[in-house]
Structures are given as structure tokens and as C-alpha cells.
Design a protein around this motif. Structure first.
Motif, mmCIF file in Angstrom:
data_model
loop_
_atom_site.group_PDB
_atom_site.id
_atom_site.type_symbol
_atom_site.label_atom_id
_atom_site.label_comp_id
_atom_site.label_asym_id
_atom_site.label_seq_id
_atom_site.Cartn_x
_atom_site.Cartn_y
_atom_site.Cartn_z
ATOM 1 N N LYS A 240 12.169 -3.444 39.992
ATOM 2 C CA LYS A 240 12.087 -3.155 38.937
ATOM 3 C C LYS A 240 13.366 -3.694 37.681
ATOM 4 O O LYS A 240 12.069 -3.685 36.437
ATOM 5 C CB LYS A 240 13.092 -1.623 39.266
ATOM 6 N N VAL A 241 14.014 -4.438 37.833
ATOM 7 C CA VAL A 241 15.000 -5.100 37.070
ATOM 8 C C VAL A 241 14.394 -6.186 36.552
ATOM 9 O O VAL A 241 14.443 -6.686 35.483
ATOM 10 C CB VAL A 241 16.735 -4.945 36.793
ATOM 11 N N GLU A 242 13.694 -6.661 37.515
ATOM 12 C CA GLU A 242 13.258 -7.713 37.358
ATOM 13 C C GLU A 242 11.676 -7.484 37.374
ATOM 14 O O GLU A 242 10.945 -9.012 37.203
ATOM 15 C CB GLU A 242 13.415 -8.802 38.826
ATOM 16 N N LYS A 243 11.067 -6.801 36.689
ATOM 17 C CA LYS A 243 10.019 -6.528 36.068
ATOM 18 C C LYS A 243 8.863 -6.742 36.998
ATOM 19 O O LYS A 243 7.518 -7.129 37.639
ATOM 20 C CB LYS A 243 9.492 -7.122 35.379
ATOM 21 N N ILE A 244 8.932 -6.717 38.391
ATOM 22 C CA ILE A 244 8.829 -6.055 39.993
ATOM 23 C C ILE A 244 7.992 -4.691 40.383
ATOM 24 O O ILE A 244 9.068 -4.135 40.630
ATOM 25 C CB ILE A 244 9.254 -7.595 41.186
ATOM 26 N N ASN A 245 6.989 -3.925 40.200
ATOM 27 C CA ASN A 245 6.392 -2.364 40.378
ATOM 28 C C ASN A 245 6.991 -3.149 41.978
ATOM 29 O O ASN A 245 5.190 -3.342 42.518
ATOM 30 C CB ASN A 245 5.989 -2.294 39.803
ATOM 31 N N LEU A 246 7.176 -1.988 42.624
ATOM 32 C CA LEU A 246 7.334 -1.358 44.371
ATOM 33 C C LEU A 246 7.322 -0.351 44.597
ATOM 34 O O LEU A 246 7.468 0.391 44.074
ATOM 35 C CB LEU A 246 8.502 -2.694 45.122
ATOM 36 N N ASP A 247 6.279 0.199 45.238
ATOM 37 C CA ASP A 247 5.339 1.238 45.238
ATOM 38 C C ASP A 247 6.664 1.400 46.888
ATOM 39 O O ASP A 247 5.839 0.659 48.064
ATOM 40 C CB ASP A 247 4.433 0.975 46.085
ATOM 41 N N VAL A 248 7.504 2.373 46.786
ATOM 42 C CA VAL A 248 8.373 2.694 47.805
ATOM 43 C C VAL A 248 7.352 3.299 48.732
ATOM 44 O O VAL A 248 7.679 3.498 49.816
ATOM 45 C CB VAL A 248 9.139 3.592 47.027
ATOM 46 N N SER A 249 6.669 4.945 48.696
ATOM 47 C CA SER A 249 6.408 5.102 49.896
ATOM 48 C C SER A 249 5.253 3.511 50.532
ATOM 49 O O SER A 249 5.155 4.369 51.598
ATOM 50 C CB SER A 249 4.573 5.679 48.949
ATOM 51 N N GLU A 250 4.437 2.983 50.092
ATOM 52 C CA GLU A 250 3.791 2.221 50.521
ATOM 53 C C GLU A 250 4.264 1.314 51.032
ATOM 54 O O GLU A 250 3.963 0.922 52.549
ATOM 55 C CB GLU A 250 2.388 1.223 49.681
ATOM 56 N N LEU A 251 5.494 0.849 50.529
ATOM 57 C CA LEU A 251 6.818 -0.212 51.726
ATOM 58 C C LEU A 251 6.995 0.638 52.644
ATOM 59 O O LEU A 251 7.103 -0.345 53.818
ATOM 60 C CB LEU A 251 7.444 -0.594 50.038
ATOM 61 N N VAL A 252 6.961 1.779 52.724
ATOM 62 C CA VAL A 252 7.999 2.299 53.678
ATOM 63 C C VAL A 252 7.127 3.103 54.856
ATOM 64 O O VAL A 252 7.046 2.330 55.664
ATOM 65 C CB VAL A 252 8.097 4.196 53.924
ATOM 66 N N LYS A 253 5.401 3.263 54.605
ATOM 67 C CA LYS A 253 4.569 2.858 55.404
ATOM 68 C C LYS A 253 4.454 1.448 55.887
ATOM 69 O O LYS A 253 4.599 1.357 57.670
ATOM 70 C CB LYS A 253 3.182 2.810 54.552
ATOM 71 N N HIS A 254 4.905 0.233 55.372
ATOM 72 C CA HIS A 254 4.678 -1.322 55.475
ATOM 73 C C HIS A 254 5.312 -1.064 56.739
ATOM 74 O O HIS A 254 5.494 -1.889 57.625
ATOM 75 C CB HIS A 254 4.295 -1.817 54.677
ATOM 76 N N VAL A 255 6.856 -1.031 56.271
ATOM 77 C CA VAL A 255 8.080 -1.368 56.934
ATOM 78 C C VAL A 255 7.938 -0.395 58.695
ATOM 79 O O VAL A 255 7.825 -0.464 59.469
ATOM 80 C CB VAL A 255 9.400 -0.978 56.532
ATOM 81 N N GLU A 256 7.329 0.584 58.442
ATOM 82 C CA GLU A 256 7.055 1.599 59.830
ATOM 83 C C GLU A 256 5.858 1.271 60.316
ATOM 84 O O GLU A 256 5.151 1.788 61.984
ATOM 85 C CB GLU A 256 7.219 3.157 58.964
ATOM 86 N N SER A 257 5.220 0.104 59.403
ATOM 87 C CA SER A 257 4.096 -0.463 61.118
ATOM 88 C C SER A 257 4.774 -1.337 61.403
ATOM 89 O O SER A 257 4.067 -1.289 62.804
ATOM 90 C CB SER A 257 2.984 -0.757 60.070
ATOM 91 N N CYS A 258 5.775 -2.123 61.596
ATOM 92 C CA CYS A 258 6.659 -2.745 62.301
ATOM 93 C C CYS A 258 6.626 -1.792 63.596
ATOM 94 O O CYS A 258 7.116 -2.284 65.155
ATOM 95 C CB CYS A 258 7.872 -2.828 62.378
ATOM 96 N N TYR A 259 6.549 -0.657 64.099
ATOM 97 C CA TYR A 259 7.080 0.899 65.260
ATOM 98 C C TYR A 259 4.827 0.040 66.262
ATOM 99 O O TYR A 259 4.986 0.610 67.202
ATOM 100 C CB TYR A 259 6.932 1.872 64.712
ATOM 101 N N ASP A 260 4.236 -0.328 65.694
ATOM 102 C CA ASP A 260 3.070 -0.339 66.473
ATOM 103 C C ASP A 260 2.946 -1.018 67.466
ATOM 104 O O ASP A 260 3.679 -2.082 67.379
ATOM 105 C CB ASP A 260 1.961 -1.022 65.674
ATOM 106 N N PRO A 261 2.382 -0.372 68.158
ATOM 107 C CA PRO A 261 2.403 -1.078 69.891
ATOM 108 C C PRO A 261 2.702 -1.959 69.815
ATOM 109 O O PRO A 261 2.634 -3.087 71.400
ATOM 110 C CB PRO A 261 1.617 -0.075 70.259
ATOM 111 N N SER A 262 1.121 -3.277 68.861
ATOM 112 C CA SER A 262 1.315 -4.675 69.356
ATOM 113 C C SER A 262 2.189 -5.142 68.970
ATOM 114 O O SER A 262 2.942 -6.433 69.868
ATOM 115 C CB SER A 262 -0.013 -4.849 68.292
ATOM 116 N N VAL A 263 3.390 -4.645 67.980
ATOM 117 C CA VAL A 263 4.490 -5.220 67.892
ATOM 118 C C VAL A 263 5.675 -4.432 67.769
ATOM 119 O O VAL A 263 7.269 -4.885 67.797
ATOM 120 C CB VAL A 263 4.660 -6.502 66.164
ATOM 121 N N ALA A 264 5.673 -3.391 68.397
ATOM 122 C CA ALA A 264 6.885 -3.049 68.748
ATOM 123 C C ALA A 264 7.950 -3.193 70.008
ATOM 124 O O ALA A 264 9.047 -3.517 69.560
ATOM 125 C CB ALA A 264 6.360 -1.043 69.083
#
Length: 321
Positions: A240-264
Motif C-alpha cells: 500500500k505504501v508503494e501504491k499497490i492495492n492488494l485485496d487481502v480477502s482475495e489473496l488469502v483465498k488465492h493462497v489457500e487454493s494451494c490446498y486444492d488436491p491437484s497441487v496439494a
């Protein structure tokens, strides 16, 4: 040398850093009919490829591809490339660029696909800004030993020009990579995408390494969600300080997609480096970068501070080289 990559039947490509991901790109580009040379600093890996070809478990099928491969300190400076794709570890970037200076022509395009943050500053010391392209990839790969890789799943590449008014060149490179099945696209906000991927690396890489588990096993723990949320919030606060706005909720879901059986079942690159191969990690360019930026901006980053220190401690305990 060729100004327009797509005007030629065969593009002369060098993969600088032929580990798991570099090998994947090299193999796919070669299978796409391109002239590909692998460049790396691991002598045992180079000898294995020279003797037996690049051996891959490719989605369950054993594949062998014979590619030219060279030790980075012994590259022939009379040979020039149209495109150099960088896949070193972050801490090896400067040495690689120094070693391959002779093969970088005035028109050679350099695409950096490294994990982590802060690579443009290093690239600009060796490559004209107008020839630098920055990107990230969601392809996966594993290094099983010298000359042997495991390639599985499906992925993509995003990239953008660093130099001004080089958008068409970036789109050409994306089209070229896609012709070999690498599913590349042009991005007009690559720093957002790089931060987004850094959130995955800043959680899955260090946590699986410290806990000695794969991504699915970590995701199954009762504390996984809480830890991921804390780390992603630190990345978002710095961005955010570098003017890049990250959606925390979306990113948490994105990270947790790593638990999907295809890549877990995947063990991330940091785990492969430190636990499997006793090699030093890129932690200083992922969580460590957030720690340094946090100190600079006055943003607290206690989770990244601790994770960085613990990975360094693990490197010392395992006598990583």
C-alpha cells in the motif's frame, strides 16, 4: 539478431538458470521448435544433461530432451541470443548477469521471471532498461536431482515491459511463449501480479520448509488460516505504501487454493532447495524484502521478521551452501 521475435521461424533462446522452472521452460520451448540453450552454474546438473539429456516426469510420462547446456562461467561470448529468460535464484542474479554479458547483444530481450521482489535494480546494472521485461509465472516444477525434473499441472505467465513504449515488444514475447504452450499474456500492472505471487511464496514456501510438509498438509492444520491471514496482511500493508492495492480477502483465498488436491502434494521451491538439496533459500527476497521495506516505511512486519530469521537459522543448522 532479430528485432521482431515473430518474424523468424526459429527464435534463439537462452535459459539463464536451468533448475526446475528453467528446465520446464527450456523443454517446452524446444518442443515448440525453438533453438534453446540452457545455462546454469551447477556442474553436476550440466553433466547429467550432457550425458543423458534433460529427463522429465511430464504429467506422469517419462520424457527425455537433448538440449545444449553450458556452464555460466564458460559461455561463448561469440554466441548471441534473441531472448534470454532468467530463472536463477534471486541471490544468484547479479553473478549470472555478469557471467553472460558476452551473449547479450544490443537487441537481446531479457525476461526476468524470478520469485520475489526488487530485481529491476540489479537488472539495470547489466541490461539496457529498454531490453528488460519483468514477469511472473504460475507454472510448477520440481527438481528431483541432477538432470531430472518433475513437471505437472497447468500454468500461465504474465509479463510487462520495464522500458517506456515497449508494450508491443512485451506482447510479442507473450505471443511467442504461448506458441509453445506456456499460456503467456501481457499485463499492464505486473507489480501487482508480482506482489500477489509473493504472497503465495511468502506463505507456502517458508511455512512448508519450516514445518517439513507439503502444501496440503500445512493447509490441513488448525492454525493455517490464521497464519496466512497475518502474513498476507503484512504484504498488503507494505504494498500500500508503494501504491499497490492488494485485496487481502482475495489473496488469502488465492493462497489457500494451494490446498486444492491437484497441487496439494507439491513441495515448493524453498523446500526443495533447503530440505532436499541443502541449498540456501531466497527468503531475503520474499519475506525478508517485506521486512526491509517495513523498516523503511515504518510498517510493522513481525511475522515476516520472524519467518526470515527462522529460515536463516534452518539454513545454518542444515549447513546450506
Amino acid at each position: 539478431m532479430n528485432n521482431n521475435l515473430l518474424e523468424v521461424f526459429e527464435v534463439k533462446v537462452a535459459i539463464a538458470g536451468a533448475g526446475a522452472m528453467g528446465s520446464r521452460f527450456g523443454m517446452m520451448l524446444a518442443q515448440g521448435g525453438n533453438d534453446v540453450t540452457l545455462i546454469d552454474g551447477w556442474l553436476a546438473h550440466i553433466k547429467a544433461i550432457q550425458e543423458n539429456g534433460l529427463q522429465a516426469n511430464y504429467n506422469g510420462k517419462n520424457v527425455s530432451v537433448h538440449l545444449p547446456v553450458k556452464l555460466q562461467s564458460e559461455v561463448d561470448s561469440t554466441e548471441k541470443f534473441d531472448l534470454v529468460i532468467i530463472f536463477t535464484k534471486s541471490m544468484q542474479l547479479a553473478q549470472m548477469l555478469s557471467d553472460i554479458q558476452g551473449v547479450l547483444g544490443q537487441k537481446t530481450k531479457v525476461l526476468c521471471l524470478l520469485n520475489g521482489l526488487g530485481h529491476v535494480e540489479t537488472l539495470e546494472k547489466y541490461v539496457p532498461r529498454e531490453n528488460i521485461f519483468l514477469g511472473n509465472t504460475m507454472w510448477t516444477a520440481g527438481l528431483e536431482g541432477p538432470g531430472k525434473v518433475k513437471l505437472f499441472g497447468f500454468g500461465s505467465v504474465e509479463l510487462q515491459n520495464v522500458g517506456e513504449r515497449k508494450e508491443e515488444d512485451a506482447k510479442q514475447i507473450a505471443d511467442f511463449l504461448s506458441q509453445s504452450g506456456l499460456n503467456a499474456s501481457y499485463s499492464d500492472n505486473i507489480l501487482y501480479s508480482i506482489y500477489r505471487k509473493a504472497c503465495v511464496n511468502g506463505t507456502m514456501n517458508c511455512l512448508t520448509t519450516l514445518l517439513d510438509c507439503n502444501m496440503g498438509q500445512f493447509g490441513a492444520t488448525s492454525t493455517a488460516h490464521q497464519i496466512v491471514v497475518k502474513i498476507v496482511n503484512e504484504f498488503a500493508a507494505v504494498a500500500k505504501v508503494e501504491k499497490i492495492n492488494l485485496d487481502v480477502s482475495e489473496l488469502v483465498k488465492h493462497v489457500e487454493s494451494c490446498y486444492d488436491p491437484s497441487v496439494a502434494d507439491h513441495y515448493p521451491s524453498m523446500y526443495q532447495d533447503l530440505i532436499q538439496n541443502k541449498r540456501k533459500t531466497e527468503i531475503d527476497y520474499i519475506n525478508g524484502a517485506i521486512s526491509r521495506k517495513g523498516q523503511k516505511y515504518g510498517v510493522p512486519t513481525p511475522y515476516c521478521d520472524l519467518l526470515t530469521a527462522m529460515i536463516h537459522a534452518k539454513e545454518e543448522l542444515l549447513e546450506a551452501k
